[in-house]
Design a protein around this motif. Structure first.
Motif, PDB file in Angstrom:
ATOM      1  N   THR A 289      63.308  38.429  53.247  1.00  0.00           N
ATOM      2  CA  THR A 289      62.527  39.503  52.631  1.00  0.00           C
ATOM      3  C   THR A 289      61.284  38.926  51.958  1.00  0.00           C
ATOM      4  O   THR A 289      60.187  39.492  52.066  1.00  0.00           O
ATOM      5  CB  THR A 289      63.386  40.281  51.618  1.00  0.00           C
ATOM      6  OG1 THR A 289      64.548  40.779  52.295  1.00  0.00           O
ATOM      7  CG2 THR A 289      62.632  41.454  51.027  1.00  0.00           C
ATOM      8  N   ASP A 290      61.434  37.796  51.299  1.00  0.00           N
ATOM      9  CA  ASP A 290      60.287  37.155  50.656  1.00  0.00           C
ATOM     10  C   ASP A 290      59.281  36.649  51.694  1.00  0.00           C
ATOM     11  O   ASP A 290      58.066  36.764  51.488  1.00  0.00           O
ATOM     12  CB  ASP A 290      60.743  36.022  49.740  1.00  0.00           C
ATOM     13  CG  ASP A 290      61.495  36.523  48.511  1.00  0.00           C
ATOM     14  OD1 ASP A 290      61.531  37.745  48.262  1.00  0.00           O
ATOM     15  OD2 ASP A 290      62.080  35.671  47.804  1.00  0.00           O
ATOM     16  N   GLN A 291      59.759  36.123  52.824  1.00  0.00           N
ATOM     17  CA  GLN A 291      58.856  35.685  53.893  1.00  0.00           C
ATOM     18  C   GLN A 291      58.072  36.870  54.452  1.00  0.00           C
ATOM     19  O   GLN A 291      56.873  36.767  54.726  1.00  0.00           O
ATOM     20  CB  GLN A 291      59.636  35.000  55.018  1.00  0.00           C
ATOM     21  CG  GLN A 291      60.160  33.637  54.648  1.00  0.00           C
ATOM     22  CD  GLN A 291      61.077  33.062  55.720  1.00  0.00           C
ATOM     23  OE1 GLN A 291      61.595  33.762  56.587  1.00  0.00           O
ATOM     24  NE2 GLN A 291      61.280  31.752  55.661  1.00  0.00           N
ATOM     25  N   PHE A 292      58.749  37.991  54.614  1.00  0.00           N
ATOM     26  CA  PHE A 292      58.107  39.224  55.069  1.00  0.00           C
ATOM     27  C   PHE A 292      57.040  39.651  54.064  1.00  0.00           C
ATOM     28  O   PHE A 292      55.910  40.000  54.442  1.00  0.00           O
ATOM     29  CB  PHE A 292      59.183  40.306  55.252  1.00  0.00           C
ATOM     30  CG  PHE A 292      58.664  41.677  55.577  1.00  0.00           C
ATOM     31  CD1 PHE A 292      58.128  41.956  56.821  1.00  0.00           C
ATOM     32  CD2 PHE A 292      58.744  42.704  54.644  1.00  0.00           C
ATOM     33  CE1 PHE A 292      57.675  43.238  57.141  1.00  0.00           C
ATOM     34  CE2 PHE A 292      58.300  43.976  54.953  1.00  0.00           C
ATOM     35  CZ  PHE A 292      57.760  44.244  56.200  1.00  0.00           C
ATOM     36  N   SER A 293      57.371  39.593  52.781  1.00  0.00           N
ATOM     37  CA  SER A 293      56.431  39.974  51.735  1.00  0.00           C
ATOM     38  C   SER A 293      55.190  39.085  51.758  1.00  0.00           C
ATOM     39  O   SER A 293      54.055  39.579  51.635  1.00  0.00           O
ATOM     40  CB  SER A 293      57.115  39.889  50.365  1.00  0.00           C
ATOM     41  OG  SER A 293      56.228  40.284  49.343  1.00  0.00           O
ATOM     42  N   VAL A 294      55.381  37.793  51.943  1.00  0.00           N
ATOM     43  CA  VAL A 294      54.250  36.863  52.019  1.00  0.00           C
ATOM     44  C   VAL A 294      53.383  37.195  53.234  1.00  0.00           C
ATOM     45  O   VAL A 294      52.148  37.238  53.147  1.00  0.00           O
ATOM     46  CB  VAL A 294      54.745  35.398  52.069  1.00  0.00           C
ATOM     47  CG1 VAL A 294      53.629  34.447  52.454  1.00  0.00           C
ATOM     48  CG2 VAL A 294      55.351  35.009  50.728  1.00  0.00           C
ATOM     49  N   ALA A 295      54.008  37.450  54.377  1.00  0.00           N
ATOM     50  CA  ALA A 295      53.255  37.810  55.583  1.00  0.00           C
ATOM     51  C   ALA A 295      52.482  39.109  55.372  1.00  0.00           C
ATOM     52  O   ALA A 295      51.348  39.240  55.821  1.00  0.00           O
ATOM     53  CB  ALA A 295      54.205  37.945  56.777  1.00  0.00           C
TER      54      ALA A 295
END
Length: 185
Positions: free
Chosen positions: A167-173
């Motif tokens: 979820t955090d990787q998605f948020s960064v993207a």
């Protein structure tokens, strides 16, 4: 701040998939994103089964997809594939409905035998619909998701950590996409 559409492809009113998505929606909101939930099961069956893309509810759902910077797609796994309900919606969207979007695929199921459903069933259709970036997804076992009486969700370790990470990787993207969208506006 990015606009995120969180799509649940579960047909169940007591779905662990939907509960998990709403749990992750709260995390995305805490990251500053605006999240809109869409439960495909709330769309009219006659529109989905009749393949009517002009039905007002289906057109509204397509509008939500078009307006989103990022899309979280969650589905229970049935017979090693994403749900037929989700497929019905995806089939009604324009061919390149996900063009320019960041997508996070998530799946739930009763057995680790279905772990590869994201990569072999869901990811190809998301790619064919033009997703700009599909971030790493995650499969969560049903037994690792507990919906409490008050509606809150608890996710067992190590699934909770893995879900937080994807979820955090998605948020960064999304941050990168949102910045690009703002710069071009």
């Amino acid at each position: 701040m990015a606009h995120v559409l969180s799509i649940s492809g579960s047909p169940s009113t007591t779905s662990r998939t939907t509960a998990l998505l709403r749990h992750l929606d709260a995390r995305l909101t805490a990251h500053g994103h605006r999240v809109v939930p869409l439960d495909v099961r709330t769309l009219p069956a006659e529109a989905l089964l009749g393949a009517d893309p002009r039905h007002p509810a289906v057109a509204a759902a397509a509008g939500l997809v078009e307006a989103a910077d990022g899309i979280v797609v969650g589905t229970p796994v049935y017979k090693a594939a994403y749900s037929g309900l989700l497929k019905s919606l995806l089939d009604l969207l324009p061919q390149h409905a996900l063009a320019g979007k960041v997508v996070l695929p998530l799946a739930t199921g009763g057995s680790t035998a279905h772990v590869l459903a994201i990569d072999y069933a869901l990811r190809p259709v998301l790619t064919s619909m033009g997703a700009a970036q599909i971030t790493p997804g995650w499969f969560t076992l049903d037994r690792d998701i507990t919906v409490r009486e008050d509606g809150t969700v608890a996710v067992a370790e190590p699934a909770a950590d893995a879900l937080a990470q994807v979820t955090d990787q998605f948020s960064v993207a999304l941050g990168g996409r949102a910045a690009l969208s703002a710069a071009s506006a």
